[in-house]
Design an enzyme around this catalytic site. Structure first.
Site, mmCIF file in Angstrom:
data_model
loop_
_atom_site.group_PDB
_atom_site.id
_atom_site.type_symbol
_atom_site.label_atom_id
_atom_site.label_comp_id
_atom_site.label_asym_id
_atom_site.label_seq_id
_atom_site.Cartn_x
_atom_site.Cartn_y
_atom_site.Cartn_z
ATOM 1 N N ASP A 161 -10.499 -2.494 11.752
ATOM 2 C CA ASP A 161 -9.493 -3.435 11.270
ATOM 3 C C ASP A 161 -9.154 -4.497 12.312
ATOM 4 O OD1 ASP A 161 -9.356 -2.275 8.783
ATOM 5 O OD2 ASP A 161 -7.596 -1.067 9.217
ATOM 6 N N GLU A 196 -11.039 -4.610 1.718
ATOM 7 C CA GLU A 196 -10.379 -5.339 0.634
ATOM 8 C C GLU A 196 -11.240 -6.476 0.109
ATOM 9 O OE1 GLU A 196 -6.936 -3.270 2.608
ATOM 10 O OE2 GLU A 196 -8.970 -3.880 3.073
ATOM 11 N N ASP A 238 0.819 -1.218 0.000
ATOM 12 C CA ASP A 238 0.000 0.000 0.000
ATOM 13 C C ASP A 238 0.849 1.263 0.000
ATOM 14 O OD1 ASP A 238 -2.091 -1.794 0.163
ATOM 15 O OD2 ASP A 238 -3.193 -0.629 1.658
ATOM 16 N N ASN A 278 -4.669 -2.717 -4.667
ATOM 17 C CA ASN A 278 -5.874 -2.778 -3.843
ATOM 18 C C ASN A 278 -5.700 -1.922 -2.589
ATOM 19 O OD1 ASN A 278 -8.484 -3.573 -3.194
ATOM 20 N ND2 ASN A 278 -7.851 -5.479 -2.216
ATOM 21 N N LYS A 307 0.631 -6.599 2.071
ATOM 22 C CA LYS A 307 -0.104 -5.333 1.987
ATOM 23 C C LYS A 307 0.221 -4.430 3.178
ATOM 24 C CE LYS A 307 -4.840 -3.617 1.423
ATOM 25 N NZ LYS A 307 -4.561 -2.754 0.255
ATOM 26 N N HIS A 336 -5.162 -9.318 3.425
ATOM 27 C CA HIS A 336 -4.136 -9.526 4.442
ATOM 28 C C HIS A 336 -4.703 -9.791 5.820
ATOM 29 C CE1 HIS A 336 -4.345 -5.010 5.534
ATOM 30 N NE2 HIS A 336 -5.253 -5.226 4.611
ATOM 31 N N ARG A 337 -5.777 -9.095 6.189
ATOM 32 C CA ARG A 337 -6.312 -9.260 7.539
ATOM 33 C C ARG A 337 -6.977 -10.631 7.723
ATOM 34 N NH1 ARG A 337 -4.308 -5.254 9.690
ATOM 35 N NH2 ARG A 337 -4.390 -3.158 8.809
#
Length: 420
Positions: free
Chosen positions: A296, A324, A52, A94, A399, A373-374
């Site tokens: 998040d 995302e 990012d 993204n 990311k 990623h999360r």
């Protein structure tokens, strides 16, 4: 081509050790943009190096901002107070923060800018931000309501009063805030519905803006005032990423361990730091968690809740559907892949039907990370305690936390990534 798969071997002991956290993505991308808009040379230290932030730096360079790499976590940003029309579209992968922040910022370009991203980004809505920009006199369009976006900038925009919906992503409002400081007059951002939603993220934006000389205030819960004057160069340290910290706090809680991340939750200004108290309450997390101010952290909390003593309902998380991926659905599908009755969804609420007996069980399953990623990182937590949990596309963690799997290995976790 088949995606790589991460195989995590459950641990039997406590995870202990020291970890250096990456810098905050939210703060890094805000600081990069504001430093790029400032006049003079700014030095940013502790920045996150990830997909990012690389996209943000590449876009700024394409618009004439010189960025000098000093070391792995330090850059000098040489701003002139202006942005130039890029010769090519700004491709931002993204990276949601980069797309939203830059869609507003390129109003300052005298010329046409196309902002786009990968296939995932081209499904993420941005129409409400474009509507707000058009109300400020900016020619901003999209054929689909998602990127690609075309902005025909004139180098100016209309200061004054602008109303935005309180239901908007806070990133849209942050984008307008950072743009507004470059105006010729005061801008009042009025929140429709009478109350700002994810206000914690807006205070992060305000703190970065103030560090670079801007004047921004919150006179009441429905208004934000931004004074004109632009930005001036500054030295700015980026704090560690609280969202990344949540995975390590949760790993501590699950294993009874102790992981030194070099920062206390109370020293972090990011909203996700508030998740620490909820994680510390494990295995007696509250029955209802409002995730609106720590969005998040919700995937981390939801996976941890699977091992809680009692069920947990997550509310205020509707914006997770436009991250995302649809994170409500992704977490739900991941948990039910482990065991069919482990989670359910009611409207935009996610209910995790906790079972502390899960630890030590075997539930073979492949978790679809949705290139998010999360999702990959939070389900690695489940794999610490459940045999057979594997994670597809593990390198998507680049990311925001490229070293994630190495960090787990450094704590003694066996992680094997294979190509099918």
């Amino acid at each position: 081509m088949p995606l790589p798969i991460a195989h995590v071997t459950p641990v039997t002991g406590r995870l202990t050790g020291q970890v250096t956290l990456p810098g905050s993505k939210s703060v890094t991308n805000r600081a990069l943009l504001v430093a790029g808009l400032a006049r003079g040379t700014s030095q940013l230290s502790g920045i996150l190096r990830s997909d990012d932030t690389k996209y943000m730096m590449a876009a700024l360079r394409a618009m004439g901002v010189e960025i000098t790499e000093i070391d792995d976590t330090t850059v000098a940003v040489h701003g002139t107070g202006t942005l130039h029309a890029p010769s090519e579209p700004l491709f931002l992968g993204n990276a949601g923060t980069a797309v939203r922040f830059l869609t507003a910022a390129v109003a300052l370009v005298d010329g046409k800018t196309r902002v786009t991203g990968d296939a995932h980004m081209q499904k993420r809505p941005i129409a409400p931000l474009l509507e707000t920009l058009r109300a400020m006199g900016v020619d901003a369009t999209s054929d689909t309501g998602c990127p690609p976006v075309c902005v025909n900038g004139t180098g100016t925009f209309q200061s004054g009063e602008i109303e935005v919906s309180g239901k908007l992503s806070s990133q849209y409002i942050s984008a307008i805030m950072m743009l507004a400081a470059m105006g010729t007059g005061e801008t009042r951002i009025r929140i429709g519905g009478g109350k700002i939603g994810a206000v914690g993220y807006l205070h992060i934006t305000a703190a970065v803006m103030r560090a670079f000389g801007a004047q921004v205030s919150f006179p009441n819960e429905s208004d934000i005032l931004v004074s004109p004057g632009g930005y001036r160069a500054a030295e700015y340290p980026v704090e560690p990423d609280a969202s990344a910290a949540t995975y390590l706090w949760a790993a501590e809680a699950l294993t009874g361990g102790r992981i030194d991340i070099g920062s206390a939750p109370g020293d972090m200004n990011q909203p996700d730091a508030k998740a620490y108290d909820l994680i510390a309450a494990f295995p007696n997390m509250p029955a209802t968690i409002n995730g609106s101010q720590m969005q998040d952290a919700v995937p981390t909390l939801a996976v941890l809740a699977a091992f809680n003593a009692t069920a947990v309902r997550f509310t205020g998380i509707e914006n997770l559907r436009v991250k995302e991926c649809d994170r409500i659905e992704a977490v739900h599908k991941g948990l039910t892949a482990i065991r069919a009755d482990l989670a359910s969804v009611e409207g935009d609420d996610l209910i995790v039907h906790a079972d502390p007996g899960l630890a030590g069980q075997t539930h073979p399953c492949l978790i679809d990370s949705y290139a998010d990623h999360r999702i990959a990182m939070c389900f690695a937590l489940a794999a610490l305690k459940i045999h057979g949990v594997t994670i597809e596309d593990p390198y998507c963690v680049s990311k925001t936390f490229p070293a994630y799997w190495d960090v787990l290995r450094g704590l003694g976790v066996s992680v094997d990534i294979t190509q099918p």
